[in-house]
Design a protein around this motif. Structure first.
Motif, mmCIF file in Angstrom:
data_model
loop_
_atom_site.group_PDB
_atom_site.id
_atom_site.type_symbol
_atom_site.label_atom_id
_atom_site.label_comp_id
_atom_site.label_asym_id
_atom_site.label_seq_id
_atom_site.Cartn_x
_atom_site.Cartn_y
_atom_site.Cartn_z
ATOM 1 N N UNK A 24 3.855 41.591 52.461
ATOM 2 C CA UNK A 24 4.185 40.165 52.443
ATOM 3 C C UNK A 24 4.537 39.662 53.844
ATOM 4 N N UNK A 25 5.206 40.470 54.635
ATOM 5 C CA UNK A 25 5.468 40.088 56.033
ATOM 6 C C UNK A 25 4.151 40.050 56.806
ATOM 7 N N UNK A 26 3.218 40.911 56.424
ATOM 8 C CA UNK A 26 1.904 40.945 57.069
ATOM 9 C C UNK A 26 1.129 39.647 56.925
ATOM 10 N N UNK A 27 1.400 38.894 55.853
ATOM 11 C CA UNK A 27 0.754 37.581 55.686
ATOM 12 C C UNK A 27 1.143 36.679 56.850
ATOM 13 N N UNK A 28 2.411 36.711 57.204
ATOM 14 C CA UNK A 28 2.897 35.897 58.323
ATOM 15 C C UNK A 28 2.240 36.321 59.642
ATOM 16 N N UNK A 29 2.114 37.612 59.845
ATOM 17 C CA UNK A 29 1.460 38.097 61.063
ATOM 18 C C UNK A 29 -0.005 37.674 61.100
ATOM 19 N N UNK A 42 -3.302 23.782 53.016
ATOM 20 C CA UNK A 42 -3.424 24.590 51.803
ATOM 21 C C UNK A 42 -2.502 25.794 51.819
ATOM 22 N N UNK A 43 -2.377 26.446 52.975
ATOM 23 C CA UNK A 43 -1.481 27.588 53.101
ATOM 24 C C UNK A 43 -0.026 27.174 52.955
ATOM 25 N N UNK A 44 0.319 26.003 53.497
ATOM 26 C CA UNK A 44 1.689 25.498 53.335
ATOM 27 C C UNK A 44 2.002 25.232 51.865
ATOM 28 N N UNK A 45 1.066 24.625 51.160
ATOM 29 C CA UNK A 45 1.264 24.339 49.732
ATOM 30 C C UNK A 45 1.408 25.645 48.957
ATOM 31 N N UNK A 46 0.520 26.606 49.216
ATOM 32 C CA UNK A 46 0.587 27.891 48.535
ATOM 33 C C UNK A 46 1.911 28.596 48.821
ATOM 34 N N UNK A 47 2.343 28.599 50.063
ATOM 35 C CA UNK A 47 3.609 29.242 50.432
ATOM 36 C C UNK A 47 4.785 28.568 49.734
ATOM 37 N N UNK A 48 4.770 27.247 49.690
ATOM 38 C CA UNK A 48 5.833 26.521 49.011
ATOM 39 C C UNK A 48 5.882 26.874 47.529
ATOM 40 N N UNK A 49 4.728 26.956 46.897
ATOM 41 C CA UNK A 49 4.674 27.324 45.472
ATOM 42 C C UNK A 49 5.214 28.741 45.263
ATOM 43 N N UNK A 50 4.826 29.655 46.117
ATOM 44 C CA UNK A 50 5.311 31.036 45.996
ATOM 45 C C UNK A 50 6.825 31.109 46.164
ATOM 46 N N UNK A 51 7.356 30.379 47.131
ATOM 47 C CA UNK A 51 8.802 30.389 47.358
ATOM 48 C C UNK A 51 9.533 29.764 46.175
ATOM 49 N N UNK A 52 9.082 28.591 45.753
ATOM 50 C CA UNK A 52 9.789 27.893 44.670
ATOM 51 C C UNK A 52 9.655 28.622 43.337
ATOM 52 N N UNK A 108 13.053 39.669 46.913
ATOM 53 C CA UNK A 108 13.348 38.702 47.983
ATOM 54 C C UNK A 108 12.279 38.723 49.066
ATOM 55 N N UNK A 109 11.422 39.720 49.044
ATOM 56 C CA UNK A 109 10.314 39.770 50.010
ATOM 57 C C UNK A 109 9.440 38.531 49.892
ATOM 58 N N UNK A 110 9.311 38.002 48.688
ATOM 59 C CA UNK A 110 8.416 36.853 48.484
ATOM 60 C C UNK A 110 8.926 35.612 49.216
ATOM 61 N N UNK A 111 10.155 35.146 48.959
ATOM 62 C CA UNK A 111 10.579 33.948 49.703
ATOM 63 C C UNK A 111 10.769 34.194 51.197
ATOM 64 N N UNK A 112 11.219 35.386 51.571
ATOM 65 C CA UNK A 112 11.393 35.675 53.000
ATOM 66 C C UNK A 112 10.032 35.692 53.704
ATOM 67 N N UNK A 113 9.089 36.436 53.147
ATOM 68 C CA UNK A 113 7.766 36.543 53.766
ATOM 69 C C UNK A 113 7.026 35.224 53.807
ATOM 70 N N UNK A 114 7.094 34.461 52.714
ATOM 71 C CA UNK A 114 6.371 33.195 52.701
ATOM 72 C C UNK A 114 7.100 32.105 53.485
ATOM 73 N N UNK A 115 8.407 32.258 53.696
ATOM 74 C CA UNK A 115 9.098 31.348 54.621
ATOM 75 C C UNK A 115 8.621 31.594 56.047
ATOM 76 N N UNK A 116 8.504 32.868 56.411
ATOM 77 C CA UNK A 116 7.936 33.193 57.724
ATOM 78 C C UNK A 116 6.503 32.684 57.836
ATOM 79 N N UNK A 117 5.757 32.811 56.751
ATOM 80 C CA UNK A 117 4.376 32.314 56.738
ATOM 81 C C UNK A 117 4.346 30.810 56.949
#
Length: 166
Positions: A57-62, A94-104, A132-141
């Motif tokens: 999940x952190x790799x998505x941000x990278x 689109x990536x911002x929307x997807x990340x927001x959905x994953x976090x929420x 918690x990897x999901x909101x942390x990783x997608x927040x970084x994303x």
């Protein structure tokens, strides 16, 4: 200022290198303990699995930071080089929307797990830490996507990665 620039450039790489190192050492020790000393660790595979989840999940941000996500470039090629910027901005949104959905969607699950007090079988760590990897990783994303969106919006030409791709 140099420290912030260093972190901006290498933060995910440092985390992922540390995670890979932890996984390698733990799994190597597990092999030694299991096959040579006949006394395997009960927790090593679980730790490696959770570190792998966090790493992915952190790799998505990278991947966003280095512009290495898989992309279909049919339409930009069809419409010409000037359309790259428009399609890149659409992809970032689109990536911002997807990340927001994953976090929420993940936050209520994490709250529920924390309330229930569920722990992992071998390590005994709270399961909300794993999830918690999901909101942390997608927040970084989201942060990396906003950075890329600003660069693409301000730039006259989309920066290419080292392979010459968008």
């Amino acid at each position: 200022m140099k420290a912030l620039r260093f972190l901006e450039r290498y933060f995910e790489r440092i985390l992922l290198t540390g995670a890979l190192l932890v996984m390698s050492v733990v799994l190597f020790a597990q092999v030694i303990m299991r096959y040579f000393l006949r006394s395997p660790f009960t927790w090593s595979e679980e730790l490696a699995r959770y570190v792998l989840v966090w790493s992915a999940i952190i790799g998505v941000s990278l991947a966003v930071r280095e512009r290495r996500h898989i992309s279909v470039d049919f339409l930009p090629l069809l419409f010409g080089e000037k359309s790259y910027r428009v399609f890149a901005i659409i992809a970032h949104i689109g990536m911002l929307v997807f990340s927001f959905i994953m976090i929420s969607a993940s936050i209520p699950l994490i709250e529920r797990l924390a309330m229930l007090g569920q722990t992992s079988p071998a390590l005994g760590i709270p399961m909300w830490i794993v999830y918690a990897a999901i909101p942390v990783g997608f927040s970084l994303t989201m942060v990396r996507t906003i950075q890329a969106l600003i660069v693409d919006f301000v730039a006259r030409q989309i920066p290419l990665n080292e392979h010459g791709d968008i």
